[in-house]
Design a protein around this motif. Structure first.
Motif, short mmCIF file in Angstrom:
data_model
loop_
_atom_site.label_atom_id
_atom_site.label_comp_id
_atom_site.label_asym_id
_atom_site.label_seq_id
_atom_site.Cartn_x
_atom_site.Cartn_y
_atom_site.Cartn_z
N ILE A 219 0.85 -1.19 0.00
CA ILE A 219 0.00 0.00 0.00
C ILE A 219 0.89 1.24 0.00
CG2 ILE A 219 -1.85 1.24 1.17
CD1 ILE A 219 -2.77 -1.36 2.37
N HIS A 220 0.70 2.09 -0.99
CA HIS A 220 1.54 3.28 -1.17
C HIS A 220 1.21 4.36 -0.14
CE1 HIS A 220 -1.79 5.57 -2.95
NE2 HIS A 220 -2.06 4.51 -3.70
N PRO A 258 -2.36 -1.84 -5.06
CA PRO A 258 -3.46 -0.95 -5.46
C PRO A 258 -2.98 0.48 -5.67
CG PRO A 258 -4.03 -2.25 -3.50
CD PRO A 258 -2.55 -2.39 -3.72
N GLN A 259 -3.72 1.21 -6.48
CA GLN A 259 -3.49 2.64 -6.66
C GLN A 259 -4.75 3.36 -6.17
OE1 GLN A 259 -1.11 4.87 -7.34
NE2 GLN A 259 -2.72 6.37 -7.02
N TYR A 260 -4.66 3.96 -5.02
CA TYR A 260 -5.86 4.54 -4.40
C TYR A 260 -6.18 5.91 -4.99
CZ TYR A 260 -5.44 0.72 -1.15
OH TYR A 260 -5.35 -0.54 -0.61
N PRO A 261 -7.44 6.13 -5.32
CA PRO A 261 -7.83 7.42 -5.89
C PRO A 261 -7.96 8.51 -4.85
CG PRO A 261 -9.74 5.98 -5.74
CD PRO A 261 -8.55 5.16 -5.32
N GLY A 304 0.35 3.99 3.74
CA GLY A 304 0.22 2.56 3.50
C GLY A 304 0.49 1.75 4.75
N CYS A 305 1.42 2.20 5.59
CA CYS A 305 1.66 1.54 6.86
C CYS A 305 0.44 1.66 7.76
CB CYS A 305 2.88 2.16 7.53
SG CYS A 305 3.19 1.59 9.21
N MET A 306 -0.11 2.87 7.84
CA MET A 306 -1.30 3.11 8.66
C MET A 306 -2.48 2.27 8.16
SD MET A 306 -0.74 7.23 8.90
CE MET A 306 -2.17 7.64 9.90
N SER A 307 -2.61 2.20 6.84
CA SER A 307 -3.68 1.40 6.25
C SER A 307 -3.50 -0.07 6.59
CB SER A 307 -3.71 1.60 4.74
OG SER A 307 -3.99 2.95 4.40
#
Length: 433
Positions: A219-220, A258-261, A304-307
């Motif tokens: 996760i970016h 994933p690439q989150y919008p 991404g870490c938090m997610s």
């Protein structure tokens, strides 16, 4: 026949052979390809391949033949194929090898006045400045790299014809990205909102549906939210490190990026529905591909870490382990994460992440958990960091916390994803039943 074989070879390498000169290129040059590698601070050109309309005499080339703006040229030679070689030989391809490495102090491109104006308008429409879960960003926190080439000295063709030097710089007509180009791009429709979640997928070479493969979710960070789908592959090493040939040869695995919008989480501990969509995406991939459900891992940097921490709390039996880089979450809810297999990495120079991860570790210890903790010099050679990781993992704890000396928020992920011992520890973890 020779032309046909060259065209086949070029097709395999993804390089186009033009029938005639591109008007933006020097005379006798058919095309220019930039071959890039993804480093911790983004994709950088390591090799330039100039395709000429006839073979070039290798002995007419030397290091000063070409200048590349802002780059250090290491080698220049001709080749009969469009790629690197230990030794040059006469051929249509001139290869320029460049120095490229991670810069721990690198900063993303600076916003233009137009970028600032767009950001102000976006913030106005969304109710104020700052990053909030579910909000779009500019998606421009990326590291740019390009090449401007000039032929400074004359060269000769294999038949003895001279191609004069030129003061006119030219650029690559096509860029290829090692490893990142091996990912394919897809879209997943959220079963909860109907919205689209773009993602990048890597399947091992020789993928066999009768086998079972570990899966890594990357996760970016918030800096590339709202950007093109391939951005997580090019901004840093978090996704591509698991798809590198050397890693895949020992640990074939599936990689999902994933690439989150939008921003998925914020500093007020809110998160968007896209994290639920991510869980649904993983379960969809598990239903379609040969995933070892006991070896599904999550990792991410900053946002991404938090997610990843939220996903671990929401689905405590989904993941076998996590690599948490430069992030944090609300300490009061993190107690259950002590049951997970976690390796946390934070730079001392990242005050926010370090302070809050320290609080989480203190909570786990207070509740009786054992946490192995160590400080490493982030500028140490990669093999030294890997050895330190092996020593740390050998202590037997399933909760590990590494402090990298100095550094910064962004510098953390410039280093973390290339520590071999950490990666190997992660792949040794199995889901707890």
């Amino acid at each position: 026949m020779r032309r046909f074989l060259l065209m086949v070879l070029a097709g395999i390498l993804g390089i186009q052979l033009n029938a005639g000169n591109n008007s933006t290129l020097p005379a006798h040059v058919d095309s220019v390809s930039a071959l890039s590698q993804v480093f911790g601070d983004g994709a950088k050109v390591k090799t330039i391949v100039i395709t000429y309309d006839e073979p070039i005499k290798n002995s007419s080339l030397k290091q000063g033949t070409y200048g590349v703006e802002g780059k250090t040229v290491l080698r220049v030679y001709a080749n009969a194929v469009a790629g690197n070689a230990a030794k040059g030989r006469d051929g249509r391809y001139v290869v320029i090898e460049l120095e490229a490495k991670t810069d721990l102090n690198a900063q993303p491109k600076q916003p233009t006045p137009a970028d600032d104006a767009k950001k102000k308008e976006r913030d106005k429409n969304m109710g104020g400045p700052g990053l909030k879960a579910g909000w779009s960003t500019a998606g421009d926190d990326v590291y740019t790299d390009s090449v401007s080439i000039t032929q400074l000295l004359p060269i000769k063709t294999a038949k003895g014809k001279t191609i004069a030097a030129s003061n006119t710089p030219f650029t690559a007509t096509k860029t290829h990205y090692a490893v990142a180009d091996d990912f394919t791009q897809h879209e997943f429709t959220s079963p909860y909102t109907g919205q689209t979640l773009p993602y990048n997928l890597y399947l091992p070479k020789g993928y066999d549906a009768h086998k079972r493969y570990p899966l890594v979710l990357f996760i970016h960070d918030a800096g590339v939210a709202s950007s093109p789908v391939r951005s997580p592959l090019l901004q840093g090493r978090g996704a591509v490190t698991w798809a590198e040939p050397a890693w895949q040869s020992e640990h074939p695995c599936i990689v999902v990026a994933p690439q989150y919008p939008v921003v998925t989480v914020d500093d007020d501990w809110n998160y968007s529905h896209h994290l639920d969509a991510t869980i649904a995406l993983l379960k969809d991939i598990e239903s379609k591909y040969a995933v070892d459900e006991d070896r599904v891992y999550t990792t991410g940097q900053s946002m991404g870490c938090m997610s990843s921490m939220v996903l671990l709390l929401k689905e405590p039996h989904l993941f076998a382990g996590a690599l948490l880089v430069a992030g944090k979450w609300q300490t009061s809810v993190l107690g259950p994460l002590a049951e997970q297999n976690l390796w946390i990495i934070s730079c001392e120079g990242d005050k926010s992440s370090t302070e809050m991860q320290n609080q989480a570790v203190a909570l786990w210890r207070k509740n009786g958990a054992t946490v192995t903790e160590a400080t490493w010099n982030m500028t140490a050679p990669a093999d030294s960091l890997s050895a330190l990781a092996h020593d740390m993992a050998d202590r037997g704890s399933h909760l590990l916390y590494t402090h990298l000396t100095g550094g910064s928020h962004r510098a953390t992920w410039c280093v973390a994803y290339d520590i071999q011992g950490v990666k190997e520890w992660l792949f040794q973890q199995r889901r707890k039943q």
